[in-house]
Design a protein around this motif. Sequence first.
Motif, mmCIF file in Angstrom:
data_model
loop_
_atom_site.group_PDB
_atom_site.id
_atom_site.type_symbol
_atom_site.label_atom_id
_atom_site.label_comp_id
_atom_site.label_asym_id
_atom_site.label_seq_id
_atom_site.Cartn_x
_atom_site.Cartn_y
_atom_site.Cartn_z
ATOM 1 N N ASP A 58 0.811 -1.217 0.000
ATOM 2 C CA ASP A 58 0.000 0.000 0.000
ATOM 3 C C ASP A 58 0.846 1.269 0.000
ATOM 4 O O ASP A 58 0.311 2.380 0.079
ATOM 5 C CB ASP A 58 -0.956 0.010 1.196
ATOM 6 C CG ASP A 58 -0.221 -0.033 2.543
ATOM 7 O OD1 ASP A 58 1.023 -0.104 2.552
ATOM 8 O OD2 ASP A 58 -0.915 -0.015 3.591
ATOM 9 N N GLU A 59 2.152 1.130 -0.100
ATOM 10 C CA GLU A 59 3.037 2.293 -0.087
ATOM 11 C C GLU A 59 2.875 3.096 -1.388
ATOM 12 O O GLU A 59 2.828 2.519 -2.478
ATOM 13 C CB GLU A 59 4.498 1.854 0.051
ATOM 14 C CG GLU A 59 4.822 1.100 1.335
ATOM 15 C CD GLU A 59 4.642 -0.400 1.211
ATOM 16 O OE1 GLU A 59 5.128 -1.133 2.096
ATOM 17 O OE2 GLU A 59 4.004 -0.849 0.229
ATOM 18 N N PRO A 60 2.784 4.425 -1.301
ATOM 19 C CA PRO A 60 2.627 5.234 -2.518
ATOM 20 C C PRO A 60 3.947 5.395 -3.272
ATOM 21 O O PRO A 60 5.012 5.516 -2.661
ATOM 22 C CB PRO A 60 2.139 6.579 -1.985
ATOM 23 C CG PRO A 60 2.713 6.661 -0.593
ATOM 24 C CD PRO A 60 2.723 5.258 -0.071
ATOM 25 N N PHE A 61 3.844 5.394 -4.590
ATOM 26 C CA PHE A 61 5.000 5.610 -5.461
ATOM 27 C C PHE A 61 4.581 6.586 -6.542
ATOM 28 O O PHE A 61 3.700 6.284 -7.352
ATOM 29 C CB PHE A 61 5.462 4.285 -6.077
ATOM 30 C CG PHE A 61 6.574 4.431 -7.083
ATOM 31 C CD1 PHE A 61 7.867 4.721 -6.676
ATOM 32 C CD2 PHE A 61 6.335 4.257 -8.444
ATOM 33 C CE1 PHE A 61 8.906 4.841 -7.595
ATOM 34 C CE2 PHE A 61 7.365 4.375 -9.369
ATOM 35 C CZ PHE A 61 8.651 4.673 -8.949
ATOM 36 N N ASP A 62 5.175 7.777 -6.536
ATOM 37 C CA ASP A 62 4.789 8.792 -7.515
ATOM 38 C C ASP A 62 5.621 8.639 -8.776
ATOM 39 O O ASP A 62 6.831 8.586 -8.746
ATOM 40 C CB ASP A 62 4.949 10.194 -6.932
ATOM 41 C CG ASP A 62 6.388 10.537 -6.603
ATOM 42 O OD1 ASP A 62 7.068 9.695 -5.976
ATOM 43 O OD2 ASP A 62 6.842 11.636 -6.961
ATOM 44 N N THR A 63 4.924 8.546 -9.904
ATOM 45 C CA THR A 63 5.611 8.336 -11.167
ATOM 46 C C THR A 63 4.836 9.049 -12.276
ATOM 47 O O THR A 63 3.923 9.837 -12.021
ATOM 48 C CB THR A 63 5.764 6.823 -11.449
ATOM 49 O OG1 THR A 63 6.580 6.626 -12.606
ATOM 50 C CG2 THR A 63 4.427 6.138 -11.636
ATOM 51 N N PHE A 64 5.215 8.777 -13.502
ATOM 52 C CA PHE A 64 4.636 9.437 -14.677
ATOM 53 C C PHE A 64 4.261 8.344 -15.668
ATOM 54 O O PHE A 64 5.096 7.497 -16.012
ATOM 55 C CB PHE A 64 5.678 10.376 -15.283
ATOM 56 C CG PHE A 64 5.132 11.333 -16.299
ATOM 57 C CD1 PHE A 64 4.382 12.431 -15.913
ATOM 58 C CD2 PHE A 64 5.380 11.141 -17.643
ATOM 59 C CE1 PHE A 64 3.891 13.334 -16.853
ATOM 60 C CE2 PHE A 64 4.899 12.030 -18.591
ATOM 61 C CZ PHE A 64 4.152 13.126 -18.193
ATOM 62 N N ALA A 65 3.024 8.306 -16.083
ATOM 63 C CA ALA A 65 2.568 7.274 -17.016
ATOM 64 C C ALA A 65 1.467 7.844 -17.902
ATOM 65 O O ALA A 65 0.583 8.557 -17.419
ATOM 66 C CB ALA A 65 2.056 6.047 -16.254
ATOM 67 N N GLY A 66 1.549 7.524 -19.183
ATOM 68 C CA GLY A 66 0.522 7.988 -20.104
ATOM 69 C C GLY A 66 0.418 9.488 -20.206
ATOM 70 O O GLY A 66 -0.646 10.035 -20.495
ATOM 71 N N GLY A 67 1.538 10.172 -19.920
ATOM 72 C CA GLY A 67 1.550 11.623 -20.038
ATOM 73 C C GLY A 67 1.042 12.373 -18.832
ATOM 74 O O GLY A 67 0.921 13.598 -18.881
ATOM 75 N N VAL A 68 0.734 11.658 -17.740
ATOM 76 C CA VAL A 68 0.219 12.330 -16.544
ATOM 77 C C VAL A 68 0.917 11.795 -15.297
ATOM 78 O O VAL A 68 1.471 10.700 -15.300
ATOM 79 C CB VAL A 68 -1.307 12.132 -16.401
ATOM 80 C CG1 VAL A 68 -2.049 12.772 -17.557
ATOM 81 C CG2 VAL A 68 -1.649 10.655 -16.302
ATOM 82 N N ASP A 69 0.864 12.592 -14.227
ATOM 83 C CA ASP A 69 1.365 12.140 -12.934
ATOM 84 C C ASP A 69 0.406 11.114 -12.352
ATOM 85 O O ASP A 69 -0.813 11.319 -12.361
ATOM 86 C CB ASP A 69 1.488 13.316 -11.967
ATOM 87 C CG ASP A 69 2.543 14.319 -12.385
ATOM 88 O OD1 ASP A 69 3.535 13.896 -13.016
ATOM 89 O OD2 ASP A 69 2.382 15.518 -12.087
ATOM 90 N N VAL A 70 0.960 10.018 -11.848
ATOM 91 C CA VAL A 70 0.128 8.984 -11.240
ATOM 92 C C VAL A 70 0.806 8.483 -9.965
ATOM 93 O O VAL A 70 2.014 8.638 -9.782
ATOM 94 C CB VAL A 70 -0.111 7.786 -12.193
ATOM 95 C CG1 VAL A 70 -0.875 8.216 -13.423
ATOM 96 C CG2 VAL A 70 1.205 7.129 -12.586
ATOM 97 N N VAL A 71 0.004 7.900 -9.088
ATOM 98 C CA VAL A 71 0.518 7.235 -7.894
ATOM 99 C C VAL A 71 0.261 5.739 -8.057
ATOM 100 O O VAL A 71 -0.896 5.319 -8.217
ATOM 101 C CB VAL A 71 -0.144 7.766 -6.611
ATOM 102 C CG1 VAL A 71 0.322 6.961 -5.400
ATOM 103 C CG2 VAL A 71 0.189 9.242 -6.417
#
Length: 246
Positions: free
Chosen positions: A145-158
């Motif tokens: 359940d730990e959050p990981f901030d990344t970039f996918a499909g052109g948008v910021d996602v967790v």
Amino acid sequence: MTEPEPTPQWLTRAWVDAAVFALRPDYRVALIAAEGIEPGCGDAGSEALLRDAEAAAREALTESPVDQLPEIAAWRDAYRAFGAKPQRTRNSVEALLRRVESGLPRINRLTDVYNAVSVMHRIPIGGEDLTRYAGPPRLIRAVGDEPFDTFAGGVDVVEHPEPGEVVWCDDAGVTCRRWNWRQGRRTALRDDTTTALFILDALAPLTDADLQAAADDLCGHLTRLGADVRITRRLVPNDAAPHQGD
């Protein structure tokens, strides 16, 4: 306003969970903090270092495919041990070695230096902006359940790691997934980074002497990135207990 924790003290509070050592008892990690870096574009020094690394890698790859180099094979085995597929998620040094034929990326002199050292010594090295950490780094097997901030499909996602996945994290979430596969955006190096953390992950057949040599090499190159660069380094012991109260 709370004063920032001194870097040497902060580094002593980094830890590796016993579950990671149980997975790979041969694991060792060196942490290097560099303060006083002067940001800059690639220069003659970083370019020469990248070219030397490319030449050394091309020579090694004439004798063996990337995935059969002993240092790379060890990480592939480690990934399989926690359920990752190394054909789909490659550790950072394997990903760099696979780019050697067309040329290693040129980003900025700080990133170029640690990428070159990683390739030269065939050791995964993560580079992060230390000032963006929330608490000390630790290497754990994720709950999921730990959050990981990344970039996918052109948008910021967790995203969230798989349960049991080996991840680097701090108090705010995951900073690097699958041991040394993908770094998060929050702590990523930036063009204006002046204080950086480097994580050097080692598995057999890399020896303690090999790890020390890679750390020495990186520190030597970092010191030329500013007139007042200060280096703090630590080898994290095989000890699960976090160093609370240090």
